[in-house]
Enzyme design. Sequence first.
Site, PDB file in Angstrom:
ATOM      1  N   CYS A 138       3.645 -29.726 -35.114  1.00  0.00           N
ATOM      2  CA  CYS A 138       4.459 -28.523 -34.963  1.00  0.00           C
ATOM      3  C   CYS A 138       4.279 -27.915 -33.582  1.00  0.00           C
ATOM      4  CB  CYS A 138       4.120 -27.507 -36.047  1.00  0.00           C
ATOM      5  SG  CYS A 138       2.399 -26.980 -36.061  1.00  0.00           S
ATOM      6  N   HIS A 178       0.021 -22.766 -37.607  1.00  0.00           N
ATOM      7  CA  HIS A 178       1.360 -23.416 -37.593  1.00  0.00           C
ATOM      8  C   HIS A 178       2.199 -22.783 -36.500  1.00  0.00           C
ATOM      9  CE1 HIS A 178       4.911 -25.537 -38.903  1.00  0.00           C
ATOM     10  NE2 HIS A 178       5.573 -24.404 -39.090  1.00  0.00           N
TER      11      HIS A 178
END
Length: 865
Positions: free
Chosen positions: A163, A596
């Site tokens: 990510c 994230h």
Amino acid sequence: MSPFQNHCPHLDSVGEITKEDLMQKSHGTCQDCKVRGPNLWACLENRCSYVGCGESQVDHSTIHSQETKHYLTVNLTTLRVWCYACSKEVFLDRKLGTHPSLPHVRPLHQTQENSVQDFKIPSSTTLKTPLVAVFDDLDIEVEEEDELKARGLTGLKNIGNTCYMNAALQALSNCPPLTQFFLDCGGLARTDKKPAICKSYLKLMTELWHKSRPGSVVPTTLFQGIKTVNPTFRGYSQQDAQEFLRCLMDLLHEELKEQVMEVEEDPQTITTEETMEEDKSQSDVDFQSCESCSSSDKAENENGSKGFSEDNNETTMLIQDDENNSEMSKDWQKEKMCNKINKVNSEGELDKDRDSVSEAIDLNNQETVKVQIHSRASAQSASSPKRKKQHKKYRSVISDIFDGTIISSVQCLTCDRVSVTLETFQDLSLPIPGKEDLAKLHSSSHPTSIVKAGSCGEAYAPQGWIAFFMEYVKRFVVSCVPSWFWGPVVTLQDCLAAFFARDELKGDNMYSCEKCKKLRNGVKFCKVQKFPEILCIHLKRFRHELMFSTKISTHVSFPLEGLDLQPFLAKDSPVQIVTYDLLSVICHHGTASSGHYIAYCRNNLNNLWYEFDDQSVTEVSESTVQNAEAYVLFYRKSSEEAQKERRRISNLLNIMEPSLLQFYISRQWLNKFKTFAEPGPISNNDFLCIHGGVPPRKAGYIEDLVLMLPQNIWDNLYSRYGGGPAVNHLYICHTCQIEAEKIEKRRKTELEIFIRLNRAFQEEDSPATFYCISMQWFREWESFVKGKDGDPPGPIDNTKIAVTKCGNVMLRQGADSGQISEETWNFLQSIYGGGPEVILRPPVVHVDPDSLQAEEKIEVETRSL
């Protein structure tokens, strides 16, 4: 591959195809996984009818190519052709249509132990006629279809904790100057360097921004290429998005950089009270610098910083091409250390040979001292005549877009000596100030310059009573809430002010004054001499905040539009535009169990904001973006005047005035005109040599470098921006042809002789002497003979590997050196000169004859038993 060989040799394997056949195949499915389009690829090999999926699925088309050695494939949605063997886009019209006249290339041959290229440059070559500029070449046109389904809204699939990469790629993808370069000037993404990141990035941008875009793609090729260069990104652990950005941008610069030879006149040294000297104070270590080494400046001294990729056979001197990955990996490890080294070495080391820059600085006694920054040559003499001098410099689309310049100053508070240096940055790493720092920044007694010429209030001047009232209310609310619950409210302007604030050098951080020859109290501050077209800002959060915290402790508010950087601009800066609008934000959504990354990006076609969360793309409101916990921000210069100028010039194309002359102009500069707020003067030197013709190595792809303009368009552009030179006729430079032939002959001769001498050296059982040679110089020579560097190296310089003891020159312990034979040394020294000679003589072991006979007797008895 020879730099003159432009066409794809695999086009000969293409079978009979028609557009109708391809359109029919586009309605089919992948022959392996039965998935439907878009993003299906058809094999173009003769008598092969295979159709497979692309990176948005399992990428069966690539697997088919690897298994069958069928290299050419066509995207059935875009009808663009890709060659897996050449790792580049190719064009079928060059095979199916009449092939343009290209420089005659003799077949290449390779020896068993090296890759010596032999080719002859022709005396005459026909250049392909460049295309005529159209509306899209001068302005970004938003079609009705784009308003309904904007391009660039393609997600990126997560391939294992990637990510951080996906967010970084989406942020870069939404930087129009960079993306438009790859979309409009994709033919310039040429490199012989592995792993050809620029070609992988070109392919990815083409897929992300095509009208018939897929829902998501998998950036496998790009990711694999970066992993081969930088081991940090191998494996499946979470990594830092900012580190990935720096790595990617550095690799793109290295592959796309071009040498720019500037002929300048040395300025006459002006006698002033103060002189420019290098500051080597240890206290400089604690100064907050931009913490980002410039790719362009790093390239100027690249030969001195590159690590040597050692082969398993330590006696093998010639570095093979496939070892470049290891070499570039070591470069990147050094780049990571640049954050610390930059604080010490940038003062007096960066940009010493650039143009003279003077900065007026008001001292405490209100006197003004002009501090002259000049070259080393001019510093040697108080008065020297003007003379022409060449500076070796590199540029790329990366440096054009992201490079800025900071001017930093240090003043001794005892003698008032001031030193000024220039430092190039590619991103600003800003600290997040705490409560005490905020109090100092907002107090009227905290100056932002060396002298008492103003307070930090200048950087915080409220723009009207409404802004003042809102700021007051915000800080009142914050003061009523415990800091452990909310944390201090910090603005991006606060972070910028903290970065550019005056730094007191005292106590343990005292300044080593060259004039006083003692440690003295001093002050240090910096301003921006040149802001980049796109400003990348990195907020230095603690790692535990990014990786483990459920809540970022300090929220930094940032404007979506109208970021004013005027307070941080140097007084004599030529920059006119200092207002920036936000393009994209990389932020972190953390939980107790994982971290994230996502990105918020403004689409340039419809001006709406979108959240890019791996393969998911969702439209969001502006308030959602402003509430994000920013980690990396990309701001773009804002200019309504530039947009009006683009529309005005584009509309002139509709006026069909008769034109007696046609003008040729650089595609790269037109891309700047199309996307930059300040494109600068017209520069046609990227397709011209110093003699005014087309360099032979660029003749084969001149249509990728140049567009043709009618006279009225050229007149308007030239009167507005200046520059040039004006070009009405393209021709291959005969002088450069002759020089290229000579230099290629010299390269081949030197390389063949070295290989022959080195082979003989390797076959010697016990050489009596070894000659040591600096690997720094050897790498420069190797780059020259392999055709990677156009200029031959200077004299052999062994000074860094040699040390003199008792009148004898010896090898310095741990020196970066290699060993060659006496014949090889004499060969290289006869061509380049230099020295000194560093000779190693292996010790001779004397064997006692009696003991040798005894050993032979024992061996005979052992055999008999």
